[in-house]
Design an enzyme around this catalytic site. Structure first.
Site, PDB file in Angstrom:
ATOM      1  N   PHE A   1       0.852  -1.192   0.000  1.00 36.43           N
ATOM      2  CA  PHE A   1       0.000   0.000   0.000  1.00 36.43           C
ATOM      3  C   PHE A   1       0.885   1.237   0.000  1.00 36.43           C
ATOM      4  CE2 PHE A   1      -2.573   3.428   1.649  1.00 36.43           C
ATOM      5  CZ  PHE A   1      -3.717   3.275   0.879  1.00 36.43           C
TER       6      PHE A   1
ATOM      7  N   ASP B   1       9.300   2.621   1.698  1.00 38.34           N
ATOM      8  CA  ASP B   1       8.141   3.384   2.141  1.00 38.34           C
ATOM      9  C   ASP B   1       8.004   3.135   3.639  1.00 38.34           C
ATOM     10  OD1 ASP B   1       5.638   4.192   2.954  1.00 38.34           O
ATOM     11  OD2 ASP B   1       4.593   3.494   1.158  1.00 38.34           O
TER      12      ASP B   1
ATOM     13  N   LYS C   1       2.654  10.164   8.187  1.00 35.19           N
ATOM     14  CA  LYS C   1       1.923   9.757   9.396  1.00 35.19           C
ATOM     15  C   LYS C   1       2.425  10.419  10.688  1.00 35.19           C
ATOM     16  CE  LYS C   1      -0.145   5.403   7.849  1.00 35.19           C
ATOM     17  NZ  LYS C   1      -1.574   5.645   7.981  1.00 35.19           N
TER      18      LYS C   1
HETATM   19  C1  LIG Z   1       2.944   2.357   3.903  1.00 40.16           C
HETATM   20  C2  LIG Z   1       2.046   3.490   3.513  1.00 40.16           C
HETATM   21  N1  LIG Z   1       2.373   4.285   2.492  1.00 40.16           N
HETATM   22  C3  LIG Z   1       1.602   5.307   2.112  1.00 40.16           C
HETATM   23  C4  LIG Z   1       0.411   5.571   2.745  1.00 40.16           C
HETATM   24  C5  LIG Z   1      -0.441   6.720   2.297  1.00 40.16           C
HETATM   25  O1  LIG Z   1      -0.360   7.760   3.206  1.00 40.16           O
HETATM   26  P1  LIG Z   1      -1.431   8.958   3.200  1.00 40.16           P
HETATM   27  O2  LIG Z   1      -2.741   8.370   3.602  1.00 40.16           O
HETATM   28  O3  LIG Z   1      -0.880   9.950   4.194  1.00 40.16           O
HETATM   29  O4  LIG Z   1      -1.457   9.500   1.814  1.00 40.16           O
HETATM   30  C6  LIG Z   1       0.024   4.778   3.830  1.00 40.16           C
HETATM   31  C7  LIG Z   1      -1.262   5.034   4.517  1.00 40.16           C
HETATM   32  O5  LIG Z   1      -1.813   4.207   5.205  1.00 40.16           O
HETATM   33  C8  LIG Z   1       0.850   3.708   4.215  1.00 40.16           C
HETATM   34  O6  LIG Z   1       0.520   2.902   5.241  1.00 40.16           O
END
Ligand SMILES: Cc1ncc(COP(=O)(O)O)c(C=O)c1O
Length: 412
Positions: free
Chosen positions: A154, A239, A268
């Site tokens: 994700f 990520d 986050k």
């Molecule tokens: C690993 C990871 N990358 C990217 C995102 C996307 O982040 P945002 O919701 O701040 O765009 C999330 C959100 O849950 C995530 O868990």
């Protein structure tokens, strides 16, 4: 279409409204993109939140791993209060001292030498995708642009990050997605090696898959990805939007594995609840971006970077991180004890305070049973309960939560 509507009477008095009132109002005006729990939260303090009716909850999801320092942390609030009296926004047309200091802290504390700030995890990953493409273009030419991504990953909901997300359920109805992404199973090094071809520019991976259900990297997997990247001159992108900022008991999850990426994304918990994203890179990679290649109006503004500077000062303390590891071990052991008593629990896994319980059935009824007993958790992938409490949770609060979870497991 385009006709002038008479002014609507939204502005009812907000005092004495019940949760039910708020939910009905929300249903009338919000685009229904979320399957929200029937809960209207209005106050928080530390590991606890309260709803409109004054009911108290232990928050073991922390805004999905955002409020790592709990709700309304006094030092973060003080930094915010100070900054909002001074200056709120100027844009990146000018130099911003708090932003520079935050970049210095993040680069001092990580493999990276340069930082770019934006407003969310998806935006940080967009930046990472662009940086990979530009780097490959400059070094190897236009035929090299593809990112290898993982099944079950994700990375966000913008079109590029959705295209990099290896879960078809999120793609439904948004075709055509962006070209230039290949997918392989998580934890399968051989599949990655097979997928590398002359168009491959980078490998993008969450060190621990979060939304995918707290899926742990197999021993040697991340190290193997590093070796493949070195051998084929590819960029390795981690990520760490969910795993970063102390969640796993190290400031960044990659530190557990004795290797480093070329690019890392954060968001986050970086500002403990204010919107922020960050793209970090080595100097060699970052220098392919020049003026005009990427930008964000709000990115790295004085207020959010004031909060983030305070957050990182607290979380990066070795004693703070040691406590996260110690409390995480305790919590995990206690969850394993529950597993021994309940056949419906298939596996307990995770690192630090990023923990999960995989069930043999739908986790929704347990989320509900916990909520009815005063604890908030999340269920991902249908059957995986995710526990992401604020990192300053105490053992006592972990025990209180476990009592509720045990009762909820018995009840379903
Ligand atoms: C690993 C990871 N990358 C990217 C995102 C996307 O982040 P945002 O919701 O701040 O765009 C999330 C959100 O849950 C995530 O868990």
């Amino acid at each position: 279409m385009g006709t002038v509507q008479p002014q609507k009477e939204h502005q009812e008095s907000t005092t004495n409204l019940t949760s039910q009132n708020w939910m009905e109002r929300g249903q009338r005006v919000l685009i229904p993109t979320y399957a929200r729990q029937p809960l209207v939260l209005v106050r928080g303090q530390g590991v606890r939140v309260w709803d409109v009716e004054g009911r108290e909850y232990l928050d073991f999801i922390a805004g999905i791993s955002v409020c790592n320092l709990g709700h309304v942390h006094p030092q973060v609030s003080a930094a915010l209060n100070r900054q909002v009296q001074e200056l709120v926004h100027v844009s990146n047309l000018y130099h911003i001292p708090n932003q520079i200091e935050l970049a210095e802290r993040l680069t001092d504390l990580s493999f990276a030498e340069r930082a770019f700030f934006c407003n969310s995890g998806a935006e940080a990953n967009e930046g990472a995708i662009k940086l990979c493409r530009r780097y490959a273009y400059e070094r190897f030419g236009p035929e090299r642009y593809q990112l290898i991504c993982m099944h079950n990953s994700f990375h966000g909901r913008t079109l590029a990050t959705l295209s990099a997300t290896g879960q078809e359920k999120f793609w439904q109805g948004f075709a055509p997605l962006l070209p230039g992404f290949a997918f392989v199973p998580f934890n399968d090094l051989e599949a990655v090696a097979q997928a590398i071809n002359p168009s491959t520019a980078a490998i993008l991976v969450e060190p621990i898959q979060g939304e995918g259900g707290v899926q742990m990297p197999a021993p040697g997997y991340l190290e193997g990805l590093r070796q493949l990247c070195d051998r084929h001159e590819l960029l390795l992108v981690f990520d760490e939007v969910q795993t970063g900022m102390g969640r796993t008991g190290k400031l960044f999850a990659y530190e557990h594995f004795g290797i480093a990426p070329d690019i890392m994304t954060l968001a986050k918990a970086l500002a403990n609840g204010l919107p922020i994203g960050c793209l970090l890179a080595t100097d060699q990679v970052a220098q392919v971006f020049g003026p005009g290649s990427h930008a964000s109006t709000f990115g790295g503004g004085p207020v959010v970077t004031a909060a983030a500077g305070t957050v990182i000062d607290i979380i990066s303390q070795p004693t703070f991180l040691a406590e996260v590891r110690e409390k995480g071990e305790y919590f995990k052991t206690r969850l394993q004890q529950l597993q021994a008593r309940h056949d419906l629990i298939k596996q307990v896994r995770g690192l630090g305070l990023m923990l999960a319980m995989e069930l043999d059935r739908d986790g929704g009824p347990i989320v509900l049973a916990c909520r009815e007993r005063g604890a908030l958790i999340n269920c991902t992938q249908g059957n995986i309960l995710r526990f992401l409490p604020p990192l300053l949770v105490t053992r006592d609060e972990i025990d209180q939560f476990l009592t509720i979870l045990a009762e909820a497991l018995k009840a379903v």
